[in-house]
Design a protein around this motif. Structure first.
Motif, PDB file in Angstrom:
ATOM      1  N   GLU A 109      35.671  43.896  52.344  1.00  0.00           N
ATOM      2  CA  GLU A 109      34.342  43.278  52.292  1.00  0.00           C
ATOM      3  C   GLU A 109      34.398  41.748  52.305  1.00  0.00           C
ATOM      4  O   GLU A 109      33.402  41.095  52.555  1.00  0.00           O
ATOM      5  N   GLY A 110      35.546  41.175  51.964  1.00  0.00           N
ATOM      6  CA  GLY A 110      35.675  39.715  51.850  1.00  0.00           C
ATOM      7  C   GLY A 110      37.079  39.421  51.364  1.00  0.00           C
ATOM      8  O   GLY A 110      37.975  40.234  51.578  1.00  0.00           O
ATOM      9  N   PRO A 111      37.292  38.283  50.681  1.00  0.00           N
ATOM     10  CA  PRO A 111      38.636  38.000  50.175  1.00  0.00           C
ATOM     11  C   PRO A 111      39.092  39.054  49.163  1.00  0.00           C
ATOM     12  O   PRO A 111      38.282  39.617  48.431  1.00  0.00           O
ATOM     13  N   LYS A 116      42.292  35.381  53.194  1.00  0.00           N
ATOM     14  CA  LYS A 116      41.753  36.749  53.157  1.00  0.00           C
ATOM     15  C   LYS A 116      42.470  37.652  52.161  1.00  0.00           C
ATOM     16  O   LYS A 116      41.830  38.369  51.383  1.00  0.00           O
ATOM     17  N   PHE A 117      43.813  37.622  52.190  1.00  0.00           N
ATOM     18  CA  PHE A 117      44.578  38.632  51.444  1.00  0.00           C
ATOM     19  C   PHE A 117      45.099  38.149  50.091  1.00  0.00           C
ATOM     20  O   PHE A 117      45.361  38.956  49.207  1.00  0.00           O
ATOM     21  N   THR A 118      45.284  36.826  49.926  1.00  0.00           N
ATOM     22  CA  THR A 118      45.773  36.281  48.644  1.00  0.00           C
ATOM     23  C   THR A 118      44.983  35.021  48.288  1.00  0.00           C
ATOM     24  O   THR A 118      45.543  33.930  48.189  1.00  0.00           O
ATOM     25  N   PRO A 119      43.659  35.163  48.083  1.00  0.00           N
ATOM     26  CA  PRO A 119      42.828  33.967  47.834  1.00  0.00           C
ATOM     27  C   PRO A 119      43.264  33.190  46.597  1.00  0.00           C
ATOM     28  O   PRO A 119      43.054  31.972  46.528  1.00  0.00           O
ATOM     29  N   TRP A 120      43.896  33.869  45.616  1.00  0.00           N
ATOM     30  CA  TRP A 120      44.380  33.176  44.412  1.00  0.00           C
ATOM     31  C   TRP A 120      45.508  32.191  44.748  1.00  0.00           C
ATOM     32  O   TRP A 120      45.697  31.209  44.046  1.00  0.00           O
ATOM     33  N   GLU A 121      46.241  32.438  45.830  1.00  0.00           N
ATOM     34  CA  GLU A 121      47.261  31.480  46.276  1.00  0.00           C
ATOM     35  C   GLU A 121      46.668  30.482  47.278  1.00  0.00           C
ATOM     36  O   GLU A 121      47.063  29.312  47.310  1.00  0.00           O
ATOM     37  N   TYR A 122      45.727  30.944  48.069  1.00  0.00           N
ATOM     38  CA  TYR A 122      45.096  30.050  49.053  1.00  0.00           C
ATOM     39  C   TYR A 122      44.418  28.870  48.352  1.00  0.00           C
ATOM     40  O   TYR A 122      44.420  27.745  48.858  1.00  0.00           O
TER      41      TYR A 122
END
Length: 415
Positions: free
Chosen positions: A87-89, A254-260
């Motif tokens: 649905e989102g990140p 998208k897949f690791t927003p906490w690292e992005y």
């Protein structure tokens, strides 16, 4: 004085050549590139060396960059909630960091291999810049007491037959994409210490982030391991480094927003700071037979090439060099025959088999008891610490990882 030829100037070949040299052996080292070509070339690897491997370097007084390289004191695991990125990140289901008993370090192999190669030459070693073919080795095997092949790519590897019993995979299990960057922010949770971060995205792949020392100083490595054919398998044919980095960041968003979140200001360390590729993990017969009847002994990646998902490549190379060095020194002036070569490899395999077993397990979808273990480590710090320290000594996974009964017993003992 015994004459030894080392073909290939990576972690294992150079460590072995320098170790033999310091013990009075007459060593020739063959590399297909000069130190300058290595230093100014493309990155060759990701690497994070844990305490045991670092100690092998200290023992030989080759730890030239220890004071400059970041001291990595933790290893963190995050797991994305399955399907949360539809649905989102993505959202995080698990996040913890284990503390290492002895710190780890990463030195860009361009820095280390170039520096070690120059040291080898300065100390009087014979350095030959030449890409070796099987025909060359046929000639050299008659002029040297021992020929060691530590060039893990190219035609020389074909001399060593694949060991099907120890090689469960015939195809690459991950598509690999690496970017070395400056400007990555600290993790907000633990800004006070450096850690390797591993984010698992079920069914998609893994992102590793590790602090490193590169040609331009402190940096971080962003390293995607994508399941082939999946959403991360998009780097094939990308030649432009800037495009490679922007793809890396898009996938992080998208897949690791906490690292992005801490990567919004990063830039590549240099034009050679990206790498992409894939290979099938393979264990090979350690003895290569030359057309003229001579024998050569394979080293490190030539004989045991694991996927980098467990961060063991440079560690295994260092441990292989240390084991082979000990075997050579103990052997004195006896001939380096086939029996000795097999025994020397078997000594290394005692450690390497644990790396291979664990790495191959991590390439497969995790069974329920492993997910329970990783989840429990978020609540129980000693479990997180033990998991982190098993990266230094993968043999410990035998005690709490593979069998559901052992995992449950271990977690029960902590409760």
């Amino acid at each position: 004085m015994r004459k030894i030829l080392v073909v290939g100037a990576g972690q294992s070949g150079l460590q072995l050549a320098l170790g033999l040299q310091s013990n009075g052996y007459e060593v020739t080292l063959m590399s297909n590139r000069t130190a300058d070509e290595i230093r100014t070339g493309r990155v060759m690897s990701t690497q994070c060396m844990f305490d045991t491997a670092l100690q092998h370097e200290r023992d030989l007084q080759l730890n030239f960059w220890e004071s400059q390289a970041p001291k990595i004191e933790g290893l963190g695991i995050s797991v994305a909630a399955p399907g949360s990125w539809a649905e989102g990140p993505a959202a995080r289901a698990i996040d913890w960091v284990g503390h290492l008993d002895g710190y780890a370090q990463s030195v860009d192999q361009r820095v280390k291999m170039a520096g070690w190669m120059e040291t080898f030459a300065q100390r009087g070693g014979q350095l030959v810049i030449h890409g070796a073919a099987v025909g060359d080795l046929d000639y050299f095997s008659r002029t040297y007491d021992l020929v060691l092949v530590s060039a893990g790519k190219g035609e020389l590897v074909s001399m060593f037959a694949r060991d099907p019993e120890r090689s469960p995979y015939t195809e690459p299990q991950r598509a690999l994409a690496v970017a070395y960057v400056h400007g990555l922010g600290p993790r907000p949770e633990h800004p006070e210490f450096e850690a390797v971060r591993c984010s698992l995205v079920p069914g998609v792949g893994e992102l590793f982030i590790m602090p490193t020392l590169t040609t331009s100083g402190r940096a971080d490595i962003l390293f995607w391991e994508g399941i082939p054919g999946g959403p991360l398998d998009v780097f094939n044919g990308v030649k432009d480094p800037a495009e490679h980095l922007s793809l890396t960041l898009e996938l992080m968003e998208k897949f690791t927003p906490w690292e992005y979140a801490r990567a919004t200001k990063v830039e590549l360390t240099d034009a050679g700071g990206t790498l992409a590729g894939r290979y099938a993990p393979t264990v090979r017969n350690p003895i290569g037979r030359l057309p003229g009847g001579g024998l050569v002994l394979g080293v490190a990646d030539v004989v045991v090439a694991n996927d980098p998902i467990t961060g063991q490549g440079s560690n295994s190379a260092s441990k292989c060099a240390a084991a082979y060095l000990a075997s050579i020194l103990e052997h004195g002036d006896k001939p380096f025959d086939e029996e000795w070569m097999q025994a020397t490899f078997d000594r290394y395999w005692e450690t390497a088999q644990h790396v291979t077993k664990w790495t191959n397990a991590m390439l497969a979808p995790p069974p329920e008891h492993i997910l329970n273990l990783i989840g429990a480590a978020g609540q129980i710090q000693p479990a997180a610490d033990r998991f982190a320290n098993a990266f230094n000594d993968p043999a410990d996974f035998e005690n709490f990882f593979y069998e559901p009964e052992k995992t449950e017993a271990y977690l029960a003992s902590l409760a």
